[in-house]
Design a protein around this motif. Structure first.
Motif, PDB file in Angstrom:
ATOM      1  N   GLY A   1      -0.651   7.715   5.783  1.00 47.75           N
ATOM      2  CA  GLY A   1       0.101   6.578   6.296  1.00 47.75           C
ATOM      3  C   GLY A   1       1.236   6.945   7.224  1.00 47.75           C
ATOM      4  N   SER A   2       1.129   8.086   7.902  1.00 48.27           N
ATOM      5  CA  SER A   2       2.195   8.532   8.802  1.00 48.27           C
ATOM      6  C   SER A   2       1.787   8.319  10.256  1.00 48.27           C
ATOM      7  N   LYS A   3       2.677   8.699  11.172  1.00 43.49           N
ATOM      8  CA  LYS A   3       2.408   8.522  12.597  1.00 43.49           C
ATOM      9  C   LYS A   3       1.389   9.556  13.073  1.00 43.49           C
ATOM     10  N   ILE A   4       0.392   9.074  13.799  1.00 43.56           N
ATOM     11  CA  ILE A   4      -0.712   9.936  14.209  1.00 43.56           C
ATOM     12  C   ILE A   4      -0.253  10.997  15.198  1.00 43.56           C
ATOM     13  N   LEU A   5       0.490  10.599  16.221  1.00 46.81           N
ATOM     14  CA  LEU A   5       0.906  11.542  17.259  1.00 46.81           C
ATOM     15  C   LEU A   5       1.747  12.669  16.668  1.00 46.81           C
TER      16      LEU A   5
ATOM     17  N   ASN B   1       0.849  -1.188   0.000  1.00 43.91           N
ATOM     18  CA  ASN B   1       0.000   0.000   0.000  1.00 43.91           C
ATOM     19  C   ASN B   1       0.886   1.240   0.000  1.00 43.91           C
ATOM     20  N   HIS B   2       0.758   2.050  -1.022  1.00 51.12           N
ATOM     21  CA  HIS B   2       1.535   3.278  -1.124  1.00 51.12           C
ATOM     22  C   HIS B   2       0.592   4.480  -1.061  1.00 51.12           C
ATOM     23  N   TYR B   3       1.132   5.574  -0.520  1.00 47.50           N
ATOM     24  CA  TYR B   3       0.310   6.766  -0.310  1.00 47.50           C
ATOM     25  C   TYR B   3       0.789   7.963  -1.118  1.00 47.50           C
ATOM     26  N   ILE B   4       1.859   7.791  -1.906  1.00 51.74           N
ATOM     27  CA  ILE B   4       2.429   8.923  -2.623  1.00 51.74           C
ATOM     28  C   ILE B   4       1.449   9.482  -3.649  1.00 51.74           C
TER      29      ILE B   4
ATOM     30  N   TRP C   1      -3.437  16.003  -3.591  1.00 56.24           N
ATOM     31  CA  TRP C   1      -4.665  16.525  -2.992  1.00 56.24           C
ATOM     32  C   TRP C   1      -4.596  16.556  -1.473  1.00 56.24           C
ATOM     33  N   LEU C   2      -3.764  15.681  -0.859  1.00 53.70           N
ATOM     34  CA  LEU C   2      -3.683  15.658   0.599  1.00 53.70           C
ATOM     35  C   LEU C   2      -3.063  16.942   1.136  1.00 53.70           C
ATOM     36  N   ARG C   3      -2.038  17.443   0.471  1.00 56.46           N
ATOM     37  CA  ARG C   3      -1.414  18.695   0.892  1.00 56.46           C
ATOM     38  C   ARG C   3      -2.427  19.840   0.872  1.00 56.46           C
ATOM     39  N   ALA C   4      -3.183  19.930  -0.226  1.00 54.25           N
ATOM     40  CA  ALA C   4      -4.190  20.988  -0.341  1.00 54.25           C
ATOM     41  C   ALA C   4      -5.311  20.806   0.677  1.00 54.25           C
ATOM     42  N   ALA C   5      -5.687  19.554   0.945  1.00 54.91           N
ATOM     43  CA  ALA C   5      -6.772  19.285   1.882  1.00 54.91           C
ATOM     44  C   ALA C   5      -6.381  19.641   3.314  1.00 54.91           C
ATOM     45  N   VAL C   6      -5.157  19.311   3.708  1.00 54.01           N
ATOM     46  CA  VAL C   6      -4.705  19.647   5.063  1.00 54.01           C
ATOM     47  C   VAL C   6      -4.647  21.160   5.247  1.00 54.01           C
ATOM     48  N   LEU C   7      -4.108  21.849   4.252  1.00 51.76           N
ATOM     49  CA  LEU C   7      -4.049  23.313   4.318  1.00 51.76           C
ATOM     50  C   LEU C   7      -5.450  23.914   4.394  1.00 51.76           C
ATOM     51  N   GLY C   8      -6.356  23.428   3.564  1.00 52.23           N
ATOM     52  CA  GLY C   8      -7.720  23.952   3.550  1.00 52.23           C
ATOM     53  C   GLY C   8      -8.454  23.707   4.847  1.00 52.23           C
TER      54      GLY C   8
ATOM     55  N   PHE D   1     -10.674  20.108  17.085  1.00 48.11           N
ATOM     56  CA  PHE D   1     -10.859  20.001  15.640  1.00 48.11           C
ATOM     57  C   PHE D   1      -9.519  19.865  14.921  1.00 48.11           C
ATOM     58  N   LEU D   2      -8.527  20.637  15.364  1.00 47.55           N
ATOM     59  CA  LEU D   2      -7.202  20.535  14.757  1.00 47.55           C
ATOM     60  C   LEU D   2      -6.596  19.157  14.983  1.00 47.55           C
ATOM     61  N   ALA D   3      -6.750  18.642  16.192  1.00 46.33           N
ATOM     62  CA  ALA D   3      -6.238  17.311  16.490  1.00 46.33           C
ATOM     63  C   ALA D   3      -6.925  16.259  15.620  1.00 46.33           C
ATOM     64  N   PHE D   4      -8.231  16.402  15.452  1.00 44.32           N
ATOM     65  CA  PHE D   4      -8.980  15.461  14.622  1.00 44.32           C
ATOM     66  C   PHE D   4      -8.521  15.529  13.169  1.00 44.32           C
ATOM     67  N   SER D   5      -8.263  16.736  12.669  1.00 39.13           N
ATOM     68  CA  SER D   5      -7.766  16.871  11.297  1.00 39.13           C
ATOM     69  C   SER D   5      -6.381  16.255  11.154  1.00 39.13           C
ATOM     70  N   GLY D   6      -5.565  16.354  12.215  1.00 40.01           N
ATOM     71  CA  GLY D   6      -4.259  15.712  12.191  1.00 40.01           C
ATOM     72  C   GLY D   6      -4.357  14.202  12.122  1.00 40.01           C
ATOM     73  N   ILE D   7      -5.330  13.646  12.836  1.00 42.47           N
ATOM     74  CA  ILE D   7      -5.545  12.194  12.799  1.00 42.47           C
ATOM     75  C   ILE D   7      -5.957  11.752  11.400  1.00 42.47           C
ATOM     76  N   LEU D   8      -6.888  12.480  10.801  1.00 41.93           N
ATOM     77  CA  LEU D   8      -7.340  12.137   9.453  1.00 41.93           C
ATOM     78  C   LEU D   8      -6.209  12.260   8.435  1.00 41.93           C
ATOM     79  N   ALA D   9      -5.401  13.320   8.570  1.00 43.99           N
ATOM     80  CA  ALA D   9      -4.283  13.502   7.646  1.00 43.99           C
ATOM     81  C   ALA D   9      -3.264  12.379   7.780  1.00 43.99           C
ATOM     82  N   ALA D  10      -2.996  11.960   9.014  1.00 45.83           N
ATOM     83  CA  ALA D  10      -2.046  10.872   9.240  1.00 45.83           C
ATOM     84  C   ALA D  10      -2.573   9.561   8.675  1.00 45.83           C
ATOM     85  N   LYS D  11      -3.867   9.313   8.859  1.00 48.39           N
ATOM     86  CA  LYS D  11      -4.477   8.099   8.316  1.00 48.39           C
ATOM     87  C   LYS D  11      -4.417   8.092   6.787  1.00 48.39           C
ATOM     88  N   ALA D  12      -4.716   9.237   6.188  1.00 46.53           N
ATOM     89  CA  ALA D  12      -4.717   9.323   4.725  1.00 46.53           C
ATOM     90  C   ALA D  12      -3.316   9.215   4.146  1.00 46.53           C
TER      91      ALA D  12
END
Length: 244
Positions: A196-200, A5-8, A13-20, A183-194
């Motif tokens: 494939g990085s470390k959540i914390l 499973n690769h996430y590259i 779109w992930l960069r733009a989504a996190v910023l937005g 909300f910011l913490a929740f967005s960080g969790i979603l970004a990490a899941k999307a």
């Protein structure tokens, strides 16, 4: 058969989504706090949040489209130059591709054979990928970036809007501050899941770097609102009309 499973392929779109999403949360929260500090009823607060949400989403989409289009223009221009070089100087371009593969660890004979085979298959694709670093995964896509940024801004901005609708008005500032961190913490969790990085790590990075400049910006918003009320009393009349 082993399938990785690769996430590259999500990086564009992930960069733009996190910023937005982050901008939606912080911008709407700051706007709500600023207006709530100068209002005695809920209607102006909600109206300001909705207006900021719509304007912010459009602004983010436009800004993302323009900026990524600039990147796309650079890539397109380089591809045109590379195509012209392949048509006019095929021998030099073959040597250049051979040198690239030698630098990556192949011996000279094998590197030349690989360069010849790839040139015969698709010379422009080989040079775009191995010389310019352009491929179908990392290539700029303005529409995708704009859409991801606008949608994520709306989702992020809806969260403080809901707080503005349901939270007690007298404690609105404290509720907005507290929920914005969640909300910011929740967005960080979603970004990490999307991604494939470390959540914390993702949560700490988003919360710390988003909240560090927030306090000065928040005081600036409140200051500007009060200055506007002082300089332009008509603005207060508008608030009164909205409240009534």
């Amino acid at each position: 058969m082993h399938i990785e499973n690769h996430y590259i392929n999500r990086s564009g779109w992930l960069r733009a989504a996190v910023l937005g999403a982050n901008d939606g949360i912080l911008s709407t929260t700051s706007l709500v706090i600023g207006v709530a500090a100068a209002s005695v009823t809920r209607e102006p607060v909600v109206l300001a949040a909705v207006a900021g949400l719509v304007a912010g989403a459009l602004s983010m989409a436009a800004g993302e489209y323009v900026s990524v289009s600039s990147q796309s223009d650079v890539e397109t221009a380089d591809l045109k130059r590379e195509k012209f070089a392949l048509e006019t100087l095929p021998g030099e371009e073959l040597e250049e591709l051979t040198d690239i593969y030698i630098q990556r660890g192949l011996n000279k004979e094998l590197a030349r054979q690989v360069a010849i085979e790839l040139t015969a298959h698709d010379a422009l694709e080989a040079h775009a990928r191995d010389e310019l670093g352009i491929n179908e995964i990392t290539q700029a896509n303005p529409l995708t970036a704009a859409f991801a940024s606008a949608v994520s801004f709306i989702i992020g901005g809806l969260l403080p809007l809901l707080v503005a609708i349901f939270a007690p008005l007298k404690q609105m500032v404290f509720y907005q501050y507290g929920f914005s961190i969640l909300f910011l913490a929740f967005s960080g969790i979603l970004a990490a899941k999307a991604g494939g990085s470390k959540i914390l790590k993702a949560v700490l990075r988003i919360c710390i770097w988003a909240l560090l400049p927030w306090q000065p910006r928040q005081w600036l918003v409140i200051f500007l609102v009060f200055r506007l009320l002082k300089i332009c009393p008509e603005f207060y009349c508008i608030l009164i009309l909205i409240e009534s």
